[in-house]
Design a protein around this motif. Sequence first.
Motif, PDB file in Angstrom:
ATOM      1  N   SER A  25      -2.434   0.441   2.897  1.00 21.21           N
ATOM      2  CA  SER A  25      -1.722  -0.830   2.817  1.00 21.21           C
ATOM      3  C   SER A  25      -1.003  -1.103   4.129  1.00 21.21           C
ATOM      4  O   SER A  25      -0.360  -0.227   4.694  1.00 21.21           O
ATOM      5  CB  SER A  25      -0.728  -0.831   1.656  1.00 21.21           C
ATOM      6  N   THR A  60      -0.509  -6.780   2.412  1.00 20.97           N
ATOM      7  CA  THR A  60       0.402  -6.705   1.264  1.00 20.97           C
ATOM      8  C   THR A  60       1.183  -7.992   1.055  1.00 20.97           C
ATOM      9  O   THR A  60       2.032  -8.051   0.163  1.00 20.97           O
ATOM     10  CB  THR A  60       1.394  -5.546   1.460  1.00 20.97           C
ATOM     11  N   ILE A  67      -4.870  -5.802  -6.607  1.00 22.84           N
ATOM     12  CA  ILE A  67      -4.750  -4.350  -6.471  1.00 22.84           C
ATOM     13  C   ILE A  67      -5.863  -3.624  -7.209  1.00 22.84           C
ATOM     14  O   ILE A  67      -6.497  -2.705  -6.674  1.00 22.84           O
ATOM     15  CB  ILE A  67      -3.380  -3.870  -6.982  1.00 22.84           C
ATOM     16  N   TYR A  70      -9.089  -3.800  -5.291  1.00 18.92           N
ATOM     17  CA  TYR A  70      -9.053  -2.887  -4.141  1.00 18.92           C
ATOM     18  C   TYR A  70      -9.316  -1.451  -4.591  1.00 18.92           C
ATOM     19  O   TYR A  70     -10.124  -0.732  -3.990  1.00 18.92           O
ATOM     20  CB  TYR A  70      -7.686  -2.952  -3.453  1.00 18.92           C
ATOM     21  N   ARG A 106       5.448  -5.202   0.910  1.00 20.22           N
ATOM     22  CA  ARG A 106       4.814  -3.886   0.821  1.00 20.22           C
ATOM     23  C   ARG A 106       5.371  -3.108  -0.362  1.00 20.22           C
ATOM     24  O   ARG A 106       4.615  -2.461  -1.089  1.00 20.22           O
ATOM     25  CB  ARG A 106       5.008  -3.098   2.116  1.00 20.22           C
ATOM     26  N   PHE A 109       3.768  -4.292  -3.503  1.00 16.10           N
ATOM     27  CA  PHE A 109       2.337  -3.970  -3.549  1.00 16.10           C
ATOM     28  C   PHE A 109       2.123  -2.482  -3.780  1.00 16.10           C
ATOM     29  O   PHE A 109       1.306  -2.072  -4.614  1.00 16.10           O
ATOM     30  CB  PHE A 109       1.683  -4.394  -2.227  1.00 16.10           C
ATOM     31  N   ASP A 110       2.862  -1.653  -3.053  1.00 15.62           N
ATOM     32  CA  ASP A 110       2.592  -0.220  -3.071  1.00 15.62           C
ATOM     33  C   ASP A 110       3.022   0.471  -4.362  1.00 15.62           C
ATOM     34  O   ASP A 110       2.343   1.395  -4.831  1.00 15.62           O
ATOM     35  CB  ASP A 110       3.274   0.470  -1.885  1.00 15.62           C
ATOM     36  N   THR A 113       0.486   0.006  -6.949  1.00 12.22           N
ATOM     37  CA  THR A 113      -0.733   0.642  -6.458  1.00 12.22           C
ATOM     38  C   THR A 113      -0.704   2.136  -6.720  1.00 12.22           C
ATOM     39  O   THR A 113      -1.705   2.741  -7.145  1.00 12.22           O
ATOM     40  CB  THR A 113      -0.906   0.381  -4.946  1.00 12.22           C
TER      41      THR A 113
END
Length: 273
Positions: A25, A60, A67, A70, A106, A109-110, A113
Amino acid sequence: MTKPPSGVRRPTTQSAKRKPVVLMSMGAQERHGHPYQVMTVKYIRPLIEHAGCVPVLAPTCFGTQDIEQYLSMVDGVYLTGAGTNIDPALYGQPNLTPEKAQDKDRDLFDLPTIRMALAMGLPLLGVCRGMQEMNVAFGGDIHQQLYTIPKLKDHREDPAAPVSEQYAASHKVRLVPGTWFAGLMQQDEIAVNSLHGQCIKTLGHGLQALAHAEDGVIEAIHLPEFAQFTLGVQWHPEWMAAQNPHSIRLFEAFGAACRARQCARWSGSEHVL
């Protein structure tokens, strides 16, 4: 030739030669008034040269709706360091370092994820900020200013020093004896670099420490409840990895885990071998 069982796909010659694919990411950076999504070459290099994987770089800044797609494309996840801190609101604290940049896109997003990747059986490697994200994703929190805490050392680099000095080994970490990580490193103590002003305060649910600095700061973690490779380290093994046998072993192990996942996918079995 006997047909494979229903739902099982044999790797073709072409697919058997394909390298594992790893999601990385990206982070936000502003340059001359323009927003950028970036990834530093030093993080990518050992993934290619030592792990033997192919990176997929995910922006991100467009939300979290993609997600799952991906993750369906990759065989592992690699969360890197960055010049930003995790938003303290995500672990229930006020922001004690307002002068330090954040990257909330980020963060948002992370964290999902991490949880989704682990549930899917994907190997996971986190470095510096990436390790701290692993902790926050499972309910842990962070010392925002570890350099102000009595009995803890200042783990930050000297910003005025040359980059080679900033990333030079500066202290030792003691690996938890008898763990797979101590076995991988082939010794119980290694020298590492140190470029962080924050550290894990309370471990998240299911996380266990694999290494500590001399002052007790947690330097490596994993999630033993998950069968696949999971590792977070607070130092920067990516720096000059080719010259560091411990870094080489770390990235080779991650690459091997991603290849095992890839083989499981191509054979039709989604569990990690």
